[in-house]
Design a protein around this motif. Structure first.
Motif, PDB file in Angstrom:
ATOM      1  N   LEU A   2      -6.683  73.507 -20.858  1.00  0.00           N
ATOM      2  CA  LEU A   2      -5.270  73.207 -20.693  1.00  0.00           C
ATOM      3  C   LEU A   2      -5.003  71.731 -20.941  1.00  0.00           C
ATOM      4  O   LEU A   2      -5.834  70.877 -20.663  1.00  0.00           O
ATOM      5  N   ASN A   3      -3.799  71.450 -21.432  1.00  0.00           N
ATOM      6  CA  ASN A   3      -3.464  70.050 -21.606  1.00  0.00           C
ATOM      7  C   ASN A   3      -3.068  69.456 -20.256  1.00  0.00           C
ATOM      8  O   ASN A   3      -2.898  70.167 -19.272  1.00  0.00           O
ATOM      9  N   ASP A   4      -2.924  68.135 -20.196  1.00  0.00           N
ATOM     10  CA  ASP A   4      -2.626  67.452 -18.939  1.00  0.00           C
ATOM     11  C   ASP A   4      -1.292  67.879 -18.345  1.00  0.00           C
ATOM     12  O   ASP A   4      -1.158  67.969 -17.131  1.00  0.00           O
ATOM     13  N   THR A   5      -0.295  68.158 -19.202  1.00  0.00           N
ATOM     14  CA  THR A   5       1.019  68.584 -18.715  1.00  0.00           C
ATOM     15  C   THR A   5       0.915  69.930 -18.017  1.00  0.00           C
ATOM     16  O   THR A   5       1.461  70.110 -16.925  1.00  0.00           O
ATOM     17  N   ASN A   6       0.203  70.882 -18.625  1.00  0.00           N
ATOM     18  CA  ASN A   6       0.014  72.181 -17.992  1.00  0.00           C
ATOM     19  C   ASN A   6      -0.767  72.052 -16.690  1.00  0.00           C
ATOM     20  O   ASN A   6      -0.431  72.693 -15.700  1.00  0.00           O
ATOM     21  N   ALA A   7      -1.823  71.250 -16.694  1.00  0.00           N
ATOM     22  CA  ALA A   7      -2.622  71.059 -15.480  1.00  0.00           C
ATOM     23  C   ALA A   7      -1.761  70.468 -14.365  1.00  0.00           C
ATOM     24  O   ALA A   7      -1.869  70.890 -13.210  1.00  0.00           O
ATOM     25  N   ALA A   8      -0.889  69.541 -14.698  1.00  0.00           N
ATOM     26  CA  ALA A   8      -0.010  68.937 -13.694  1.00  0.00           C
ATOM     27  C   ALA A   8       0.973  69.965 -13.133  1.00  0.00           C
ATOM     28  O   ALA A   8       1.232  69.995 -11.919  1.00  0.00           O
ATOM     29  N   LYS A   9       1.515  70.821 -13.986  1.00  0.00           N
ATOM     30  CA  LYS A   9       2.427  71.873 -13.527  1.00  0.00           C
ATOM     31  C   LYS A   9       1.701  72.863 -12.631  1.00  0.00           C
ATOM     32  O   LYS A   9       2.202  73.246 -11.569  1.00  0.00           O
ATOM     33  N   ILE A  10       0.519  73.282 -13.054  1.00  0.00           N
ATOM     34  CA  ILE A  10      -0.275  74.230 -12.269  1.00  0.00           C
ATOM     35  C   ILE A  10      -0.644  73.608 -10.925  1.00  0.00           C
ATOM     36  O   ILE A  10      -0.531  74.250  -9.875  1.00  0.00           O
ATOM     37  N   ARG A  11      -1.075  72.366 -10.941  1.00  0.00           N
ATOM     38  CA  ARG A  11      -1.429  71.663  -9.708  1.00  0.00           C
ATOM     39  C   ARG A  11      -0.248  71.625  -8.748  1.00  0.00           C
ATOM     40  O   ARG A  11      -0.373  71.916  -7.557  1.00  0.00           O
ATOM     41  N   SER A  12       0.929  71.295  -9.255  1.00  0.00           N
ATOM     42  CA  SER A  12       2.115  71.229  -8.420  1.00  0.00           C
ATOM     43  C   SER A  12       2.458  72.594  -7.807  1.00  0.00           C
ATOM     44  O   SER A  12       2.768  72.698  -6.617  1.00  0.00           O
ATOM     45  N   LEU A  13       2.399  73.636  -8.628  1.00  0.00           N
ATOM     46  CA  LEU A  13       2.670  74.990  -8.136  1.00  0.00           C
ATOM     47  C   LEU A  13       1.625  75.418  -7.108  1.00  0.00           C
ATOM     48  O   LEU A  13       1.959  76.006  -6.071  1.00  0.00           O
ATOM     49  N   ASN A  14       0.358  75.114  -7.374  1.00  0.00           N
ATOM     50  CA  ASN A  14      -0.696  75.461  -6.430  1.00  0.00           C
ATOM     51  C   ASN A  14      -0.555  74.709  -5.113  1.00  0.00           C
ATOM     52  O   ASN A  14      -0.723  75.290  -4.038  1.00  0.00           O
ATOM     53  N   ASP A  15      -0.242  73.418  -5.191  1.00  0.00           N
ATOM     54  CA  ASP A  15      -0.068  72.633  -3.967  1.00  0.00           C
ATOM     55  C   ASP A  15       1.099  73.157  -3.145  1.00  0.00           C
ATOM     56  O   ASP A  15       1.001  73.286  -1.918  1.00  0.00           O
ATOM     57  N   SER A  16       2.202  73.480  -3.791  1.00  0.00           N
ATOM     58  CA  SER A  16       3.365  74.015  -3.065  1.00  0.00           C
ATOM     59  C   SER A  16       3.021  75.332  -2.379  1.00  0.00           C
ATOM     60  O   SER A  16       3.369  75.546  -1.208  1.00  0.00           O
ATOM     61  N   PHE A  17       2.346  76.207  -3.093  1.00  0.00           N
ATOM     62  CA  PHE A  17       1.944  77.494  -2.530  1.00  0.00           C
ATOM     63  C   PHE A  17       0.974  77.295  -1.371  1.00  0.00           C
ATOM     64  O   PHE A  17       1.151  77.834  -0.276  1.00  0.00           O
ATOM     65  N   ARG A  18      -0.062  76.489  -1.581  1.00  0.00           N
ATOM     66  CA  ARG A  18      -1.073  76.283  -0.549  1.00  0.00           C
ATOM     67  C   ARG A  18      -0.478  75.643   0.702  1.00  0.00           C
ATOM     68  O   ARG A  18      -0.800  76.029   1.824  1.00  0.00           O
ATOM     69  N   ARG A  19       0.405  74.695   0.528  1.00  0.00           N
ATOM     70  CA  ARG A  19       1.005  74.013   1.687  1.00  0.00           C
ATOM     71  C   ARG A  19       1.944  74.916   2.469  1.00  0.00           C
ATOM     72  O   ARG A  19       2.082  74.779   3.674  1.00  0.00           O
ATOM     73  N   SER A  20       2.595  75.841   1.794  1.00  0.00           N
ATOM     74  CA  SER A  20       3.530  76.736   2.485  1.00  0.00           C
ATOM     75  C   SER A  20       2.838  78.003   2.981  1.00  0.00           C
ATOM     76  O   SER A  20       3.269  78.598   3.963  1.00  0.00           O
ATOM     77  N   LEU A  21       1.796  78.430   2.280  1.00  0.00           N
ATOM     78  CA  LEU A  21       1.111  79.697   2.551  1.00  0.00           C
ATOM     79  C   LEU A  21       2.069  80.882   2.487  1.00  0.00           C
ATOM     80  O   LEU A  21       1.791  81.933   3.058  1.00  0.00           O
TER      81      LEU A  21
END
Length: 112
Positions: A2-21
């Protein structure tokens, strides 16, 4: 890869999901986790929610999709996987929440 932009989007979505559960996916607990008493389960979920020890070794793609937690002499893992909206195949684009269903599994390391 994945390019850096996709990785950043995925990271943001994963962090939001993980933090909210709750928002952005489904959380699955294995029998090794559900067999814990409710207070220990809550402690583990809070450790997952607040996890921030991502390194190049445990997060080589920068997506924040895996973590390892030690709790009372037991190691636990969380892992986020990406499925299509039906949950039958891999997501065509994990950076796009419209086509991705996130599933986080929380397990004892010996269940992996």
């Amino acid at each position: 890869m994945l390019n850096d932009t996709n990785a950043a989007k995925i990271r943001s979505l994963n962090d939001s999901f993980r933090r909210s559960l709750a928002f952005g996916g489904t959380v699955l607990l294995t029998p090794g986790v559900t067999s814990l008493d409710i207070d220990r389960q809550a402690e583990l979920l809070e450790a997952v929610r607040t996890f921030d020890r991502f390194t190049p070794d445990n997060d080589p793609h920068g997506e924040h999709d895996f973590g390892s937690i030690d709790l009372v002499s037991t190691r636990y893992f969380f892992k986020i996987d990406y499925y299509d909206q039906t949950g039958t195949m891999g997501s065509p684009d994990p950076a796009d929440p419209a086509v991705t269903r996130r599933v986080m599994t929380i397990m004892r390391a010996d269940e992996y």
